[in-house]
Design an enzyme around this catalytic site. Structure first.
Site, PDB file in Angstrom:
ATOM      1  N   GLU A 133       0.707  -1.205  -0.101  1.00  0.00           N
ATOM      2  CA  GLU A 133      -0.206  -0.096   0.035  1.00  0.00           C
ATOM      3  C   GLU A 133       0.868   1.439   0.029  1.00  0.00           C
ATOM      4  OE1 GLU A 133      -2.676  -0.255   3.143  1.00  0.00           O
ATOM      5  OE2 GLU A 133      -4.004  -1.439   1.955  1.00  0.00           O
ATOM      6  N   ILE A 134       0.365   2.289  -0.702  1.00  0.00           N
ATOM      7  CA  ILE A 134       0.791   3.631  -0.757  1.00  0.00           C
ATOM      8  C   ILE A 134      -0.071   4.688  -0.061  1.00  0.00           C
ATOM      9  CG2 ILE A 134       0.235   3.970  -3.256  1.00  0.00           C
ATOM     10  CD1 ILE A 134       2.694   5.597  -3.631  1.00  0.00           C
ATOM     11  N   PRO A 135       0.689   5.515   0.795  1.00  0.00           N
ATOM     12  CA  PRO A 135      -0.439   6.719   1.199  1.00  0.00           C
ATOM     13  C   PRO A 135      -0.898   7.444  -0.039  1.00  0.00           C
ATOM     14  CG  PRO A 135       1.715   6.156   2.564  1.00  0.00           C
ATOM     15  CD  PRO A 135       1.887   5.739   1.134  1.00  0.00           C
ATOM     16  N   THR A 136      -2.120   7.739   0.062  1.00  0.00           N
ATOM     17  CA  THR A 136      -2.763   8.658  -1.020  1.00  0.00           C
ATOM     18  C   THR A 136      -1.875   9.983  -1.290  1.00  0.00           C
ATOM     19  OG1 THR A 136      -4.742   7.189  -0.806  1.00  0.00           O
ATOM     20  CG2 THR A 136      -4.871   9.747  -1.929  1.00  0.00           C
ATOM     21  N   VAL A 137      -1.699  10.658   0.096  1.00  0.00           N
ATOM     22  CA  VAL A 137      -1.117  11.853   0.311  1.00  0.00           C
ATOM     23  C   VAL A 137       0.378  11.681   0.885  1.00  0.00           C
ATOM     24  CG1 VAL A 137      -1.198  14.217   0.750  1.00  0.00           C
ATOM     25  CG2 VAL A 137      -3.348  12.940   0.361  1.00  0.00           C
ATOM     26  N   GLY A 138       1.443  12.429   0.114  1.00  0.00           N
ATOM     27  CA  GLY A 138       2.693  12.190   0.511  1.00  0.00           C
ATOM     28  C   GLY A 138       3.282  13.644   0.484  1.00  0.00           C
ATOM     29  N   GLY A 182       6.082  16.036  -1.004  1.00  0.00           N
ATOM     30  CA  GLY A 182       7.191  16.049  -1.939  1.00  0.00           C
ATOM     31  C   GLY A 182       8.423  16.894  -1.525  1.00  0.00           C
ATOM     32  N   TYR A 186      17.425  15.458  -6.855  1.00  0.00           N
ATOM     33  CA  TYR A 186      17.033  16.697  -6.005  1.00  0.00           C
ATOM     34  C   TYR A 186      17.985  17.356  -5.001  1.00  0.00           C
ATOM     35  CZ  TYR A 186      12.538  15.238  -7.162  1.00  0.00           C
ATOM     36  OH  TYR A 186      10.981  14.690  -7.916  1.00  0.00           O
ATOM     37  N   HIS A 199      13.317   7.579 -13.326  1.00  0.00           N
ATOM     38  CA  HIS A 199      12.848   9.230 -13.193  1.00  0.00           C
ATOM     39  C   HIS A 199      12.473   9.752 -14.676  1.00  0.00           C
ATOM     40  CE1 HIS A 199      13.592  13.070 -10.810  1.00  0.00           C
ATOM     41  NE2 HIS A 199      12.640  13.166 -11.465  1.00  0.00           N
TER      42      HIS A 199
END
Length: 301
Positions: free
Chosen positions: A13-18, A20, A51, A111
């Site tokens: 599962e991946i969180p809906t909001v992360g 950046g 980054y 990327h």
């Protein structure tokens, strides 16, 4: 109701909001953003080799781990393979892991579908204005990405800035299907056709530049009169309307913010009416804020 996580095609599962982190290069500012985000319940941190802040993130998270603020197992960390490491993704990932002070990342993305050949001096960190663009081999690079899962260095692997063509090349031969794709997506560039294609293949879509702006850009999506009118109707910030519109489609977002107030707003999502969603759909113009010159013909393919 907006789901707090999205299930990937490998069951993870991946969180809906992360959170950046692109453009966050001041360690004190970055630490403040990460601390605030974690205190509000964020668990996904998105970064990349290019980054230039992975070492800072590693230092910050080690400090937070030592303080007992959070544990590594509770976080979802995304990093990305830079264009100069396509010949040896393991080298690229190990550099990131060393900087992050971690044994693995939860998601590792190619990327760009753009290969940079090493500079004449043999260095691979090239990211200036002069690019030595080589031939991108989607299938070959992906096979090396799959090996990273076998080695336990990445829990999931995926792609970024790809279009249908290069994705289909991978799907035609892959042993491990891409778990996710990260693309620029906002009301001015809703990418409906590409999103539907990715969904049909079980690939989770993650939106970047969700709020529709970039350094030096003029028209910002959050300043759009339609967005502002809908925000007034719901009594919230324009950014909340944009993120609510995107996440309502089952798409993850990774907005960047240094402000605790804005970080809180970014996870306080609203249930939009069909009428309002249709009004936002109509804003699509195909405008890209992120379109790097000199990346060659394969970008976005």
């Amino acid at each position: 109701m907006i789901c707090k996580t999205q299930k990937l095609n490998n069951g993870k599962e991946i969180p809906t909001v992360g959170l950046g982190t692109w453009g966050m290069e001041d360690e004190a500012v970055l630490e403040g953003a990460i601390r605030n985000a974690l205190s509000l319940g964020y668990r996904h941190i998105d970064t990349a080799f290019i980054y230039g802040n992975e070492k800072m993130i590693g230092n910050i998270l080690k400090k937070l781990f030592d303080e007992g603020v959070v544990q590594r197992k509770d976080l979802f960390i995304t990093s990305k393979l830079w264009n100069t490491f396509h010949g040896c993704p393991e080298d690229g990932l190990r550099r990131s892991l060393n900087d992050l002070q971690m044994d693995y990342v939860d998601l590792y993305l190619i990327h760009w579908p753009v290969t940079f050949d090493p500079a004449p001096d043999g260095t691979v960190e090239s990211c200036g204005k002069k690019y030595n663009v080589g031939k991108f081999d989607a299938v070959g690079v992906w096979k090396k990405m799959e090996a990273l899962v076998d080695l336990g260095l990445a829990k999931s692997i995926g792609i970024s800035n790809f279009g249908k063509a290069n994705t289909e090349k991978i799907l035609g031969t892959c042993r491990i299907c891409p778990a996710a794709i990260q693309i620029e997506l906002h009301p001015y560039l809703n990418q409906k056709e590409l999103v539907e294609f990715m969904k049909s293949k079980g690939i989770q879509v993650i939106s970047y530049s969700s709020l529709g702006s970039a350094p030096g850009s003029s028209a910002k999506v959050r300043d759009d009169k339609t967005i502002k009118a809908i925000a007034k109707k719901y009594g919230c910030a324009p950014s909340q309307i944009i993120l609510s519109y995107i996440t309502a489609q089952g798409i993850c977002v990774i907005p960047k913010s240094r402000s605790k107030e804005h970080l809180r707003e970014n996870i306080d999502l609203k249930e939009l009416s069909r009428e309002d969603i249709s009004a936002i759909d109509a804003l699509n113009t195909g405008h890209r804020y992120v379109d790097p010159p000199g990346f060659g013909p394969e970008k976005f393919k």
